[in-house]
Design an enzyme around this catalytic site. Structure first.
Site, PDB file in Angstrom:
ATOM      1  N   HIS A  14     -16.204   6.224 -26.758  1.00 13.21           N
ATOM      2  CA  HIS A  14     -17.356   7.080 -27.121  1.00 13.21           C
ATOM      3  C   HIS A  14     -18.554   6.604 -26.311  1.00 13.21           C
ATOM      4  O   HIS A  14     -19.122   5.549 -26.578  1.00 13.21           O
ATOM      5  CB  HIS A  14     -17.669   6.963 -28.626  1.00 13.21           C
ATOM      6  CG  HIS A  14     -18.823   7.815 -29.063  1.00 13.21           C
ATOM      7  ND1 HIS A  14     -18.759   8.623 -30.167  1.00 13.21           N
ATOM      8  CD2 HIS A  14     -20.077   7.983 -28.572  1.00 13.21           C
ATOM      9  CE1 HIS A  14     -19.909   9.254 -30.332  1.00 13.21           C
ATOM     10  NE2 HIS A  14     -20.733   8.871 -29.367  1.00 13.21           N
ATOM     11  N   HIS A  16     -22.205   7.873 -23.955  1.00 17.07           N
ATOM     12  CA  HIS A  16     -23.171   8.852 -23.441  1.00 17.07           C
ATOM     13  C   HIS A  16     -23.611   8.419 -22.053  1.00 17.07           C
ATOM     14  O   HIS A  16     -24.201   7.353 -21.896  1.00 17.07           O
ATOM     15  CB  HIS A  16     -24.402   8.933 -24.349  1.00 17.07           C
ATOM     16  CG  HIS A  16     -24.076   9.394 -25.726  1.00 17.07           C
ATOM     17  ND1 HIS A  16     -24.091  10.716 -26.088  1.00 17.07           N
ATOM     18  CD2 HIS A  16     -23.692   8.715 -26.832  1.00 17.07           C
ATOM     19  CE1 HIS A  16     -23.748  10.836 -27.362  1.00 17.07           C
ATOM     20  NE2 HIS A  16     -23.490   9.630 -27.843  1.00 17.07           N
ATOM     21  N   LEU A  17     -23.322   9.252 -21.053  1.00 16.68           N
ATOM     22  CA  LEU A  17     -23.721   8.927 -19.682  1.00 16.68           C
ATOM     23  C   LEU A  17     -24.914   9.746 -19.200  1.00 16.68           C
ATOM     24  O   LEU A  17     -25.482   9.445 -18.161  1.00 16.68           O
ATOM     25  CB  LEU A  17     -22.543   9.162 -18.724  1.00 16.68           C
ATOM     26  CG  LEU A  17     -21.418   8.121 -18.743  1.00 16.68           C
ATOM     27  CD1 LEU A  17     -20.323   8.524 -17.762  1.00 16.68           C
ATOM     28  CD2 LEU A  17     -21.938   6.733 -18.416  1.00 16.68           C
ATOM     29  N   LYS A 100     -15.286  17.680 -29.135  1.00 19.46           N
ATOM     30  CA  LYS A 100     -16.235  16.967 -29.983  1.00 19.46           C
ATOM     31  C   LYS A 100     -16.888  17.914 -30.984  1.00 19.46           C
ATOM     32  O   LYS A 100     -17.432  18.953 -30.600  1.00 19.46           O
ATOM     33  CB  LYS A 100     -17.307  16.327 -29.098  1.00 19.46           C
ATOM     34  CG  LYS A 100     -18.478  15.710 -29.854  1.00 19.46           C
ATOM     35  CD  LYS A 100     -18.100  14.401 -30.529  1.00 19.46           C
ATOM     36  CE  LYS A 100     -19.233  13.900 -31.417  1.00 19.46           C
ATOM     37  NZ  LYS A 100     -19.588  12.524 -31.163  1.00 19.46           N
ATOM     38  N   HIS A 137     -18.490  13.686 -35.191  1.00 19.33           N
ATOM     39  CA  HIS A 137     -19.704  13.012 -35.650  1.00 19.33           C
ATOM     40  C   HIS A 137     -19.782  13.249 -37.151  1.00 19.33           C
ATOM     41  O   HIS A 137     -20.077  14.359 -37.589  1.00 19.33           O
ATOM     42  CB  HIS A 137     -20.945  13.560 -34.945  1.00 19.33           C
ATOM     43  CG  HIS A 137     -22.204  12.844 -35.356  1.00 19.33           C
ATOM     44  ND1 HIS A 137     -22.882  11.986 -34.520  1.00 19.33           N
ATOM     45  CD2 HIS A 137     -22.879  12.828 -36.532  1.00 19.33           C
ATOM     46  CE1 HIS A 137     -23.923  11.486 -35.164  1.00 19.33           C
ATOM     47  NE2 HIS A 137     -23.951  11.984 -36.388  1.00 19.33           N
ATOM     48  N   HIS A 175     -17.927   6.336 -34.588  1.00 13.36           N
ATOM     49  CA  HIS A 175     -19.009   5.422 -35.015  1.00 13.36           C
ATOM     50  C   HIS A 175     -19.136   5.342 -36.531  1.00 13.36           C
ATOM     51  O   HIS A 175     -20.153   5.688 -37.111  1.00 13.36           O
ATOM     52  CB  HIS A 175     -20.353   5.760 -34.354  1.00 13.36           C
ATOM     53  CG  HIS A 175     -20.700   7.219 -34.255  1.00 13.36           C
ATOM     54  ND1 HIS A 175     -20.624   8.070 -35.310  1.00 13.36           N
ATOM     55  CD2 HIS A 175     -21.138   7.953 -33.209  1.00 13.36           C
ATOM     56  CE1 HIS A 175     -21.004   9.268 -34.930  1.00 13.36           C
ATOM     57  NE2 HIS A 175     -21.305   9.227 -33.649  1.00 13.36           N
ATOM     58  N   ASP A 248     -20.700   4.116 -28.277  1.00  9.81           N
ATOM     59  CA  ASP A 248     -21.811   5.033 -28.519  1.00  9.81           C
ATOM     60  C   ASP A 248     -23.067   4.556 -27.794  1.00  9.81           C
ATOM     61  O   ASP A 248     -24.186   4.767 -28.260  1.00  9.81           O
ATOM     62  CB  ASP A 248     -22.086   5.206 -30.021  1.00  9.81           C
ATOM     63  CG  ASP A 248     -22.973   6.412 -30.319  1.00  9.81           C
ATOM     64  OD1 ASP A 248     -23.155   7.256 -29.426  1.00  9.81           O
ATOM     65  OD2 ASP A 248     -23.489   6.491 -31.448  1.00  9.81           O
ATOM     66  N   HIS A 252     -31.860   6.112 -23.973  1.00  6.00           N
ATOM     67  CA  HIS A 252     -33.085   6.924 -23.969  1.00  6.00           C
ATOM     68  C   HIS A 252     -34.154   6.058 -23.310  1.00  6.00           C
ATOM     69  O   HIS A 252     -34.190   4.842 -23.549  1.00  6.00           O
ATOM     70  CB  HIS A 252     -33.550   7.250 -25.391  1.00  6.00           C
ATOM     71  CG  HIS A 252     -32.617   8.154 -26.150  1.00  6.00           C
ATOM     72  ND1 HIS A 252     -32.634   9.516 -26.016  1.00  6.00           N
ATOM     73  CD2 HIS A 252     -31.641   7.883 -27.039  1.00  6.00           C
ATOM     74  CE1 HIS A 252     -31.712  10.056 -26.813  1.00  6.00           C
ATOM     75  NE2 HIS A 252     -31.082   9.082 -27.437  1.00  6.00           N
ATOM     76  N   ALA A 264     -32.836   8.746 -31.423  1.00  8.43           N
ATOM     77  CA  ALA A 264     -31.773   7.871 -31.931  1.00  8.43           C
ATOM     78  C   ALA A 264     -30.870   7.443 -30.787  1.00  8.43           C
ATOM     79  O   ALA A 264     -30.473   8.273 -29.971  1.00  8.43           O
ATOM     80  CB  ALA A 264     -30.961   8.616 -32.983  1.00  8.43           C
TER      81      ALA A 264
HETATM   82  C1  NCD Z   1     -26.629   9.818 -29.528  1.00  9.30           C
HETATM   83  C2  NCD Z   1     -27.426  10.335 -28.337  1.00  9.30           C
HETATM   84  O1  NCD Z   1     -28.518   9.811 -28.081  1.00  9.30           O
HETATM   85  O2  NCD Z   1     -26.949  11.221 -27.620  1.00  9.30           O
HETATM   86  N1  NCD Z   1     -27.504   9.037 -30.352  1.00  9.30           N
HETATM   87  C3  NCD Z   1     -27.128   8.109 -31.243  1.00  9.30           C
HETATM   88  O3  NCD Z   1     -27.971   7.614 -31.979  1.00  9.30           O
HETATM   89  N2  NCD Z   1     -25.884   7.709 -31.319  1.00  9.30           N
HETATM   90  C4  NCD Z   1     -26.031  10.970 -30.237  1.00  9.30           C
HETATM   91  C5  NCD Z   1     -24.961  10.563 -31.207  1.00  9.30           C
HETATM   92  O4  NCD Z   1     -23.873  10.152 -30.810  1.00  9.30           O
HETATM   93  O5  NCD Z   1     -25.188  10.666 -32.412  1.00  9.30           O
HETATM   94 ZN    ZN Z   2     -22.745   9.208 -29.653  1.00  7.45          ZN
END
Ligand code: NCD
Ligand code: ZN
Length: 346
Positions: A14, A16-17, A100, A137, A175, A248, A252, A264
């Site tokens: 899991h 995020h790129l 997803k 999720h 997660h 995860d 940001h 988040a």
């Molecule tokens: C993730 C995101 O920033 O894309 N943020 C997070 O807090 N995990 C989104 C997600 O997976 O809930």
């Molecule tokens: Zn995530």
């Protein structure tokens, strides 16, 4: 005392790129340690169709520095308008590894997610038929449900009904942050698995709120009470193949985190493996780390484990990571566990 560990190369189930300058900055951090990752589709706009996934995969591969090997395992973002035939074609082509499900409004960029679960029934049934797993999720979004109760409520109101209505659908509860989630996965049979992040093994909700608000510990699902963190740790080190790593890691820029309404997400790609070695050693379970990071995930996804290896070393002095990763969009704060870690990837 163990000071060196050689493991099969791990995968991140899991991740995020993002895209553009952020993608170029964070991708090498994951590719340095992980062979493959399940790539989250919550871009703006989201990765909804096979064509979107193909284009995003090409952008990821183009952003990979020469000399690094990394296989992005693409996912499609499930919407109420998703076409089962498009999903089936993407799976047949080998383009996507999972779909997803974001409940609409649950987290960052989830506005296009699902409101009416009856509308996605056809897609889910098709996925069960063709053996394409669903990543979930697991939080309800109803405003009247307390944010700390949203995962437990999701299991009863959404996850369990979906699974009962769609026999054979393989589901990853991603997660997991509660004992309820751990118990549900553990007792749920061969068609359900759960991923655990690094940060949820380390922080509880006090880390976010006690003694001042710490935005870099804020993520979704939000960290819960200590008893839940302990349940997650127990699951991670248990050797139960239903549990595996999904970091995860969700970058940001600081400006979007350190503000009146912060985003988040915790960014852990840089130090995830070292922190895990620390946690597993603390739990007396270093011999189970390879299962958690390199074996259980491929087994659930029906993929071969990696043949290459990674070497972790424990030194006398604490490993120091930079506080921030510079990106073309601005600095991203690297997750700080709040204690010294002497493990590192050699
Ligand atoms: C993730 C995101 O920033 O894309 N943020 C997070 O807090 N995990 C989104 C997600 O997976 O809930
Ligand atoms: Zn995530």
């Amino acid at each position: 005392m163990t000071t060196e560990l050689i493991l099969r190369r791990p995968d991140d189930w899991h991740l995020h790129l993002r895209d553009g300058a952020m993608l170029r900055a964070v991708l090498p951090e994951s590719a340095r340690h992980f062979a493959r990752a399940i790539i989250m589709p919550n871009l703006v706009p989201p990765v909804v169709t096979a064509a979107d996934a193909r284009a995003y995969r090409d952008r990821i591969l183009a952003a990979l520095p020469a000399g690094q090997a990394f296989e992005p395992l693409m996912t499609l973002y499930l919407t109420e308008a998703t076409d089962p035939d498009d999903v089936a074609a993407a799976k047949a082509e080998g383009l996507v590894t999972a779909v997803k499900l974001y409940p609409a409004g649950a987290t960052t960029n989830s506005q296009s997610g699902v409101r009416d679960f009856d509308k996605v029934r056809g897609v889910l049934e098709r996925m069960a038929e063709i053996g394409l797993p669903l990543c979930v999720h697991g939080e309800v979004t109803d405003a009247e449900i307390d944010i700390f109760d949203r995962e437990a409520a999701f299991i009863d109101r959404v996850l369990d009904p979906i699974r009962r209505a769609t026999p054979g659908l393989r589901v990853i509860m991603e997660h997991i942050t509660t004992r309820d989630g751990v118990d549900y996965v553990r007792g749920g049979g061969p068609d359900i698995a759960g991923t655990l992040t690094v940060h949820h093994l380390i922080i509880n909700r006090n880390h976010i709120l006690a003694g001042g608000i710490r935005p870099h510990y804020y993520c979704l699902p939000v960290a819960k009470r200590e008893e839940h963190r302990l349940a997650l740790r127990a699951a991670a080190v248990s050797g139960d193949p239903s549990f595996f790593l999904g970091t995860d890691s969700a970058p940001h820029v600081d400006a979007a985190k350190e503000t009146g309404c912060g985003c988040a997400g915790c960014f852990t790609a840089t130090n995830a493996m070292a922190l895990l070695a620390h946690v597993f050693e603390e739990e007396g379970a270093l011999d189970r780390l390879e299962g958690f990071v390199s074996l259980h995930g491929p087994a659930f996804y029906r993929l071969p484990p990696n043949e290459a290896t990674i070497r972790l070393v424990k030194r006398d002095a604490a490993t120091r990571w930079p506080a921030k990763l510079d990106t073309g969009d601005g600095p991203v704060t690297i997750f700080d566990p709040g204690f010294d870690v002497c493990w590192d990837v050699a």
